[in-house]
Write an enzyme that holds these catalytic residues in place. Structure first.
Site, PDB file in Angstrom:
ATOM      1  N   GLY A 327       0.699  12.611 -11.116  1.00 49.78           N
ATOM      2  CA  GLY A 327       0.009  12.943  -9.992  1.00 49.78           C
ATOM      3  C   GLY A 327       1.008  13.502  -8.612  1.00 49.78           C
ATOM      4  O   GLY A 327       2.514  13.827  -9.313  1.00 49.78           O
ATOM      5  N   GLN A 328       0.465  13.843  -7.708  1.00 52.55           N
ATOM      6  CA  GLN A 328       0.597  14.749  -6.955  1.00 52.55           C
ATOM      7  C   GLN A 328       0.618  13.583  -5.577  1.00 52.55           C
ATOM      8  O   GLN A 328       0.279  13.669  -5.611  1.00 52.55           O
ATOM      9  CB  GLN A 328      -0.013  15.423  -6.003  1.00 52.55           C
ATOM     10  CG  GLN A 328       0.453  16.516  -4.873  1.00 52.55           C
ATOM     11  CD  GLN A 328       2.110  17.339  -5.478  1.00 52.55           C
ATOM     12  OE1 GLN A 328       2.591  17.719  -6.696  1.00 52.55           O
ATOM     13  NE2 GLN A 328       3.472  17.617  -4.818  1.00 52.55           N
ATOM     14  N   PHE A 331       5.146  13.666  -1.194  1.00 47.09           N
ATOM     15  CA  PHE A 331       6.703  14.005  -0.682  1.00 47.09           C
ATOM     16  C   PHE A 331       7.514  14.912  -2.307  1.00 47.09           C
ATOM     17  O   PHE A 331       8.340  15.339  -2.621  1.00 47.09           O
ATOM     18  CB  PHE A 331       7.881  12.956  -0.379  1.00 47.09           C
ATOM     19  CG  PHE A 331       6.882  12.372   0.469  1.00 47.09           C
ATOM     20  CD1 PHE A 331       7.466  12.456   1.828  1.00 47.09           C
ATOM     21  CD2 PHE A 331       6.642  10.959   0.537  1.00 47.09           C
ATOM     22  CE1 PHE A 331       7.219  12.537   2.693  1.00 47.09           C
ATOM     23  CE2 PHE A 331       6.195  10.945   1.962  1.00 47.09           C
ATOM     24  CZ  PHE A 331       6.758  10.973   3.138  1.00 47.09           C
ATOM     25  N   VAL A 334       4.387  13.295  -9.519  1.00 46.68           N
ATOM     26  CA  VAL A 334       5.835  12.508 -10.065  1.00 46.68           C
ATOM     27  C   VAL A 334       5.251  12.783 -12.004  1.00 46.68           C
ATOM     28  O   VAL A 334       3.840  13.377 -11.852  1.00 46.68           O
ATOM     29  CB  VAL A 334       4.534  10.836 -10.087  1.00 46.68           C
ATOM     30  CG1 VAL A 334       5.595   9.868 -10.706  1.00 46.68           C
ATOM     31  CG2 VAL A 334       4.842  10.779  -8.508  1.00 46.68           C
ATOM     32  N   ASP A 445       2.546   2.414   4.974  1.00 43.43           N
ATOM     33  CA  ASP A 445       1.707   3.613   3.736  1.00 43.43           C
ATOM     34  C   ASP A 445       0.891   2.461   3.407  1.00 43.43           C
ATOM     35  O   ASP A 445       0.256   3.432   2.449  1.00 43.43           O
ATOM     36  CB  ASP A 445       2.380   4.941   3.866  1.00 43.43           C
ATOM     37  CG  ASP A 445       1.368   5.747   3.021  1.00 43.43           C
ATOM     38  OD1 ASP A 445      -0.280   6.026   4.118  1.00 43.43           O
ATOM     39  OD2 ASP A 445       1.119   6.539   2.227  1.00 43.43           O
TER      40      ASP A 445
END
Length: 634
Positions: A327-328, A331, A334, A445
Site C-alpha cells: 500500500g501507499q 509518508f 509499504v 492519526d
C-alpha cells in the site's frame, strides 16, 4: 555528615545497602512462589520455547512500564503472562526486579505450566490458561514483621480501616494505576500503608482482591507491627516506617520489644560504617568508569543490532517490486518482504524529501523501539543509506481494520465478541501511549486504516508518522501545520491546531462507533441535521432508538444492552468540547466495568476535519517517523 547532593545516585544506593547490613531482618528473604504441580511441560517443547520468549518479552518491557501483560504462541502451547512492579520504584529498579524474577521463576518452578513469583518489589506470573483480567485470590501469602506489639487489637483495627480506605482509592478513585498509599497517626507512631492491584482487573475485582487480602491479615500478622499479603492479583503492606519513601526501618523504640544498644556496640557500628562507606566510594568511582565504557559499547551495539542494510531490504522485496507493494501511506510506500532468516516483514520506504538528518532519525527510531505493547505494531529495525530511510515492521497477515470492517463480505469475520476484543485492544494500546510508556505520546492519526490485525485478528496500532512526544508537565500543544484524516480529527485540532491526549480520545470514539456499526464516518450522510455518523448516532441514542444502528452482520451475536453501552461510551469520547471527553484510563475502566455509571454525552461536532494526511505534496514530509517536542522520559 555526608550530604546526598555531593554523592551520585549509585553511591547513595550502595550507602543505603551498607546501612541495611546493620538493621534488623524483619521479613524472610524473597522470592516467594507458587508453582502448579498437576501438569508439567516437556523439555525442549513448544510450550517451553513460548515460555522463554514470553519471559524475555516481559523483561524487555520492564524498563518502560511497571505493568505489562502479553501472551506467546498459539493453540494449546500458548503461554499467558504478566508482571507488576510496585508503583513507587523507578523504571530501572522495575527492570532489575523483573529480570531477577524471570530467572527465579524457572528455577523455583521447573517445568510448571503455571507459576507465580514475588520478589521484593515486583510480581511475575505465567500460565497455560488465559488468566488476564480474571480474579484469583487463592494461595495468598501472608508475611509478618517479627517485631510484635503488646496490645494488638487497637492496632489491627486501625490497620484494617486504613487499608480499607486505600482500597476504595485504588479501586474506584482517581488512581489510574490501581495504587494508593496512606499515612495515619497511631498513638506515638505513624502507620504507613500501601495497596496495589494488577491493572488487568476491573475496579470491582481490585476491591475484592484487596478485601480478601485484608481478611488474611489476622492469620499471618496478628500482634505484628508490620505485614504484607501477596496475592496473584494484588498486594498490600503496612509498617511503622515510610517504606515507600525509602525508609528501611522504624526510627525509635516505642513500638514494643526492641532491645537497646549499648554505647560500645553503637561505636562499633559507626566505625564499621565509616570503613565500609570509604571502601564503597572507592569501588564505586572505579565502577562508574567501567560502566561508562560499557554503555558506550552497548549504544553502538544497539544500533548495529537493529540496523539492516539496504541491500538486504532490496533482496527481501525483490528490489521493491510493485508485486510486493502492500500500500501507499502518507509518508511513503509499504512493501512486504522476507528477510534472510525467513521472517516476513513490512518495510516502509520513507519519502526522500525529509530534512531530518541520519543521526536524529536513528535516535528517534531507537527511542520508539523501546515502546513494547501487544497492541502496538512492533518496529524490528531500520535502514539509513544516503537519502534512503526505511523502517522494518512485523508483518501482520490480516491487513488493516478498514479493509475488513467496511467490506460487506469480510465483515462477516467480525462477530460481536471479536469487535469488542478489537475495541478493548485499541483502548489498551492508546492508554499505554498516554500513561504507561516511558514517554507520553499523542498518536494524532487514529483511524481504521492505522489499526492492523494479526493472525488471531488482534488489533495493533500502527503508523506513528504524525505522533508527538510530550514533556511530563505538558497537557496541550499547538501546531500551524494541521495534518490528519477527514472524519477522525477532533474539532479543536482541525480548526485551531490544538492537540492533546483528548484528541486521541476523539479518534478512538470515532473508531468505536465505526466498529460497532460497520459504517464509515468519513462520507457518511443521512440528512442535513445528521450529516455524519457521529451526529446520527447521537440523534438516535438521544431518542432511544440507538439499536437501529446495529450492524446487520453482528445482530445475531450482539446483545442490545451491550451495544447501547458501547455506543454510549463512544459518544462520550466524541463530544465537541475536549474538556468533556474522558481520559483513556477512564475509557478502559468503563469498557471493563459493566456497572460503571456513564454520564450524559453532549452533542458531537457536526463537521469534522478538513485535511488529509495522504496529500500528494511534501509539505510535512519532515515528519518521517516521529516528531519530537521535548524528549522527557516518564
Amino acid at each position: 555528615m555526608i550530604h546526598s547532593l555531593m554523592i551520585s545516585k549509585p553511591i547513595q544506593l550502595l550507602l543505603l545497602c551498607t546501612f541495611a547490613l546493620f538493621s534488623d531482618v524483619v521479613f524472610a528473604d524473597p522470592p516467594y512462589n507458587i508453582c502448579s504441580t498437576s501438569i508439567s511441560y516437556a523439555k525442549d517443547s513448544s510450550f517451553e520455547n513460548n515460555l522463554t520468549n514470553l519471559l524475555s518479552s516481559l523483561s524487555s518491557n520492564a524498563s518502560i512500564s511497571k505493568f505489562y501483560n502479553t501472551s506467546n504462541g498459539i493453540g494449546p502451547d500458548r503461554v499467558y503472562g504478566l508482571y507488576m512492579c510496585l508503583d513507587y520504584i523507578t523504571n530501572e529498579s522495575c527492570k532489575t526486579c523483573i529480570t531477577t524474577a524471570t530467572e527465579d521463576i524457572v528455577k523455583l518452578c521447573p517445568l510448571a505450566t503455571e507459576a507465580v513469583v514475588w520478589e521484593e518489589f515486583c510480581l511475575l506470573r505465567y500460565s497455560n490458561s488465559n488468566f488476564i483480567g480474571s480474579l484469583n485470590v487463592t494461595g495468598n501469602i501472608g508475611l509478618d514483621n517479627k517485631q510484635n506489639l503488646s496490645e494488638p487489637e487497637k492496632f489491627e483495627s486501625a490497620v484494617n480501616q486504613t487499608i480499607s480506605n486505600l482500597t476504595k482509592v485504588a479501586s474506584f478513585g482517581v488512581s489510574a494505576n490501581m495504587y494508593a498509599t496512606g499515612e495515619v497517626p497511631f498513638e506515638d507512631e505513624t502507620i504507613y500503608a500501601l495497596v496495589q492491584c494488577t491493572r488487568d482487573l476491573i475496579a470491582s475485582d481490585c476491591s475484592r482482591c484487596l478485601q480478601s487480602a485484608i481478611g488474611d491479615i489476622p492469620g499471618c500478622c496478628y500482634a505484628s507491627i508490620g505485614g504484607r499479603v501477596l496475592s496473584r492479583s494484588c498486594y498490600l503492606r503496612y509498617e511503622f516506617y515510610a517504606f515507600y519513601h525509602g525508609a528501611t526501618g522504624p526510627t525509635n523504640s516505642t513500638t514494643g520489644k526492641k532491645e537497646s544498644k549499648n554505647n560500645s556496640s553503637k561505636l562499633w557500628m559507626i566505625t564499621g560504617i565509616i570503613v565500609v562507606v570509604g571502601l564503597v566510594i572507592v569501588f564505586v568511582i572505579f565502577g562508574l568508569y567501567l560502566v561508562g565504557i560499557k554503555r558506550k559499547r552497548q549504544s553502538k551495539n544497539g544500533i548495529d543490532n537493529h540496523q539492516i542494510s539496504l541491500g538486504s531490504l532490496r533482496v527481501a522485496t525483490n528490489n521493491f517490486s510493485d508485486l510486493n507493494k502492500l500500500g501507499q501511506g502518507g509518508f511513503g510506500p509499504v512493501y512486504k518482504g522476507k528477510l534472510r532468516d525467513g521472517q516476513e516483514v513490512a518495510i516502509k520506504r520513507l519519502s526522500t524529501c525529509s530534512e531530518q538528518g541520519s543521526e536524529e532519525f536513528i535516535n528517534e527510531v531507537l527511542l520508539i523501539m523501546q515502546l513494547q505493547h501487544k497492541n502496538l505494531v512492533k518496529l524490528l529495525g531500520f535502514c539509513v543509506d544516503g537519502e534512503e530511510k526505511l523502517l522494518v515492521y512485523e508483518f501482520l497477515p490480516n491487513g488493516s481494520l478498514d479493509v475488513v470492517l467496511f467490506d460487506p463480505k469480510q465483515r462477516e469475520r467480525l462477530d460481536w465478541t471479536k469487535r469488542l476484543d478489537i475495541i478493548n485492544g485499541i483502548a489498551r494500546g492508546i492508554l499505554y501511549l498516554h500513561e504507561d510508556s516511558r514517554l507520553k505520546i499523542i498518536h494524532r492519526d487514529l483511524k481504521a486504516s492505522n489499526v492492523l490485525l494479526d493472525y488471531d485478528m488482534n488489533p495493533k496500532i500502527s503508523d506513528f508518522g504524525m505522533a508527538r512526544i510530550f514533556a511530563g508537565s505538558e497537557g496541550e500543544a499547538n501546531t500551524a501545520t494541521i495534518v490528519g484524516t477527514y472524519g477522525y480529527m477532533a474539532p479543536e485540532y482541525a480548526m485551531e491546531g490544538l492537540y492533546s491526549i483528548k484528541s486521541d480520545v476523539f479518534g478512538f470514539g470515532v473508531l468505536l462507533l465505526e466498529i460497532i456499526t460497520g459504517k464509515r464516518n468519513a462520507g457518511f450522510y443521512h440528512s442535513n441535521k445528521t450529516p455524519s455518523l457521529l451526529s446520527y448516532a447521537w440523534h438516535l441514542w438521544n431518542e432511544g432508538k440507538g439499536l437501529e444502528l446495529i450492524d446487520p452482520m453482528s445482530v445475531d451475536s450482539c446483545p442490545g444492552d451491550e451495544f447501547l453501552r458501547y455506543m454510549h461510551i463512544g459518544l462520550l469520547c466524541v463530544q465537541e468540547d475536549a474538556y468533556d471527553r474522558p481520559t483513556m484510563s477512564s475509557v478502559v475502566l468503563m469498557l471493563k466495568n459493566e456497572s460503571a455509571t456513564l454520564g450524559q454525552p453532549e452533542r458531537p461536532p457536526f463537521s469534522l476535519g478538513r485535511f488529509n494526511a495522504n496529500e500528494p505534496d511534501c509539505q510535512d514530509c519532515s515528519l518521517n517517523f516521529l516528531t519530537l517536542s521535548d524528549i522527557v522520559p516518564q
